[in-house]
Design a protein around this motif. Sequence first.
Motif, PDB file in Angstrom:
ATOM      1  N   GLU A 151       0.833  -1.199   0.000  1.00  0.00           N
ATOM      2  CA  GLU A 151       0.000   0.000   0.000  1.00  0.00           C
ATOM      3  C   GLU A 151       0.867   1.248   0.000  1.00  0.00           C
ATOM      4  O   GLU A 151       1.897   1.305   0.665  1.00  0.00           O
ATOM      5  N   LYS A 152       0.410   2.245  -0.739  1.00  0.00           N
ATOM      6  CA  LYS A 152       1.053   3.557  -0.744  1.00  0.00           C
ATOM      7  C   LYS A 152      -0.032   4.600  -0.586  1.00  0.00           C
ATOM      8  O   LYS A 152      -1.171   4.406  -1.016  1.00  0.00           O
ATOM      9  N   GLN A 153       0.339   5.716   0.011  1.00  0.00           N
ATOM     10  CA  GLN A 153      -0.622   6.793   0.230  1.00  0.00           C
ATOM     11  C   GLN A 153       0.026   8.124  -0.144  1.00  0.00           C
ATOM     12  O   GLN A 153       1.186   8.370   0.157  1.00  0.00           O
ATOM     13  N   TRP A 154      -0.762   8.973  -0.823  1.00  0.00           N
ATOM     14  CA  TRP A 154      -0.307  10.302  -1.216  1.00  0.00           C
ATOM     15  C   TRP A 154      -1.357  11.321  -0.800  1.00  0.00           C
ATOM     16  O   TRP A 154      -2.538  11.029  -0.756  1.00  0.00           O
ATOM     17  N   GLU A 155      -0.885  12.524  -0.527  1.00  0.00           N
ATOM     18  CA  GLU A 155      -1.793  13.621  -0.193  1.00  0.00           C
ATOM     19  C   GLU A 155      -1.612  14.739  -1.215  1.00  0.00           C
ATOM     20  O   GLU A 155      -0.493  15.068  -1.597  1.00  0.00           O
ATOM     21  N   PHE A 156      -2.728  15.299  -1.654  1.00  0.00           N
ATOM     22  CA  PHE A 156      -2.749  16.369  -2.640  1.00  0.00           C
ATOM     23  C   PHE A 156      -3.653  17.484  -2.125  1.00  0.00           C
ATOM     24  O   PHE A 156      -4.437  17.290  -1.206  1.00  0.00           O
ATOM     25  N   ASP A 157      -3.542  18.638  -2.769  1.00  0.00           N
ATOM     26  CA  ASP A 157      -4.442  19.727  -2.411  1.00  0.00           C
ATOM     27  C   ASP A 157      -5.873  19.401  -2.812  1.00  0.00           C
ATOM     28  O   ASP A 157      -6.809  19.802  -2.134  1.00  0.00           O
ATOM     29  N   HIS A 158      -6.031  18.665  -3.915  1.00  0.00           N
ATOM     30  CA  HIS A 158      -7.359  18.228  -4.344  1.00  0.00           C
ATOM     31  C   HIS A 158      -7.213  16.979  -5.199  1.00  0.00           C
ATOM     32  O   HIS A 158      -6.238  16.847  -5.933  1.00  0.00           O
ATOM     33  N   VAL A 159      -8.167  16.062  -5.074  1.00  0.00           N
ATOM     34  CA  VAL A 159      -8.156  14.840  -5.877  1.00  0.00           C
ATOM     35  C   VAL A 159      -9.459  14.777  -6.665  1.00  0.00           C
ATOM     36  O   VAL A 159     -10.552  14.890  -6.095  1.00  0.00           O
ATOM     37  N   PHE A 160      -9.333  14.633  -7.978  1.00  0.00           N
ATOM     38  CA  PHE A 160     -10.501  14.447  -8.836  1.00  0.00           C
ATOM     39  C   PHE A 160     -10.706  12.951  -9.013  1.00  0.00           C
ATOM     40  O   PHE A 160      -9.785  12.224  -9.384  1.00  0.00           O
ATOM     41  N   ARG A 161     -11.909  12.489  -8.783  1.00  0.00           N
ATOM     42  CA  ARG A 161     -12.235  11.061  -8.927  1.00  0.00           C
ATOM     43  C   ARG A 161     -12.209  10.657 -10.391  1.00  0.00           C
ATOM     44  O   ARG A 161     -12.183  11.499 -11.280  1.00  0.00           O
ATOM     45  N   SER A 162     -12.253   9.364 -10.634  1.00  0.00           N
ATOM     46  CA  SER A 162     -12.158   8.848 -12.004  1.00  0.00           C
ATOM     47  C   SER A 162     -13.351   9.243 -12.849  1.00  0.00           C
ATOM     48  O   SER A 162     -13.267   9.239 -14.070  1.00  0.00           O
ATOM     49  N   ASN A 163     -14.457   9.609 -12.241  1.00  0.00           N
ATOM     50  CA  ASN A 163     -15.634  10.013 -13.023  1.00  0.00           C
ATOM     51  C   ASN A 163     -15.699  11.528 -13.230  1.00  0.00           C
ATOM     52  O   ASN A 163     -16.683  12.041 -13.746  1.00  0.00           O
ATOM     53  N   ALA A 164     -14.653  12.255 -12.867  1.00  0.00           N
ATOM     54  CA  ALA A 164     -14.618  13.700 -13.058  1.00  0.00           C
ATOM     55  C   ALA A 164     -14.489  14.020 -14.548  1.00  0.00           C
ATOM     56  O   ALA A 164     -13.761  13.364 -15.281  1.00  0.00           O
ATOM     57  N   THR A 165     -15.194  15.046 -14.970  1.00  0.00           N
ATOM     58  CA  THR A 165     -15.131  15.456 -16.374  1.00  0.00           C
ATOM     59  C   THR A 165     -14.038  16.509 -16.549  1.00  0.00           C
ATOM     60  O   THR A 165     -13.538  17.072 -15.571  1.00  0.00           O
ATOM     61  N   ASN A 166     -13.715  16.802 -17.799  1.00  0.00           N
ATOM     62  CA  ASN A 166     -12.736  17.865 -18.061  1.00  0.00           C
ATOM     63  C   ASN A 166     -13.246  19.205 -17.552  1.00  0.00           C
ATOM     64  O   ASN A 166     -12.463  20.031 -17.083  1.00  0.00           O
ATOM     65  N   ALA A 167     -14.550  19.404 -17.630  1.00  0.00           N
ATOM     66  CA  ALA A 167     -15.134  20.647 -17.107  1.00  0.00           C
ATOM     67  C   ALA A 167     -14.899  20.760 -15.595  1.00  0.00           C
ATOM     68  O   ALA A 167     -14.657  21.857 -15.086  1.00  0.00           O
ATOM     69  N   ASP A 168     -14.961  19.644 -14.893  1.00  0.00           N
ATOM     70  CA  ASP A 168     -14.679  19.660 -13.436  1.00  0.00           C
ATOM     71  C   ASP A 168     -13.233  20.047 -13.166  1.00  0.00           C
ATOM     72  O   ASP A 168     -12.949  20.801 -12.240  1.00  0.00           O
ATOM     73  N   VAL A 169     -12.333  19.511 -13.977  1.00  0.00           N
ATOM     74  CA  VAL A 169     -10.906  19.737 -13.747  1.00  0.00           C
ATOM     75  C   VAL A 169     -10.493  21.155 -14.148  1.00  0.00           C
ATOM     76  O   VAL A 169      -9.751  21.814 -13.438  1.00  0.00           O
ATOM     77  N   PHE A 170     -10.989  21.602 -15.315  1.00  0.00           N
ATOM     78  CA  PHE A 170     -10.555  22.903 -15.801  1.00  0.00           C
ATOM     79  C   PHE A 170     -11.609  23.951 -15.534  1.00  0.00           C
ATOM     80  O   PHE A 170     -11.472  25.073 -15.590  1.00  0.00           O
TER      81      PHE A 170
END
Length: 127
Positions: A108-127
């Motif tokens: 197992e590995k774990q990372w922390e980010f300022d924000h994580v977009f789930r796999s169902n996020a659209t490009n509109a969500d990201v940008f």
Amino acid sequence: LGSEKKAIRESKDAITAIIKANEAQVVEMIGQLKKRVQRKQDAISGVVEKYQREFKERKRLFNLVQELRGNIRVLCRVRPALDFEKKDIAVRLPEEGTVELTNVNGREKQWEFDHVFRSNATNADVF
């Protein structure tokens, strides 16, 4: 034999009276316990709601400080797993901003980010 039946019947009646008296007490105690449990659940839910509000506020203030400093933000977008990866790799998002990955070997590995977009996020969500 008749006197023994009478003694047994009297004992049975006495025991029945004791059971009925205790049953009423038990019902009353159950009602009191239900009220206490409900009060505790209400208190816990209030604390959880307050924690979530405070967590969001802390995150908002932290982000504001980061913006004022001009620091770089790190975002992560989890892509959908390919067909051959689905059985080998497990990706979990246990809390906001955290990604956990378990590989084929169970490591197992774990990372922390300022924000994580789930796999169902659209490009509109990201940008």
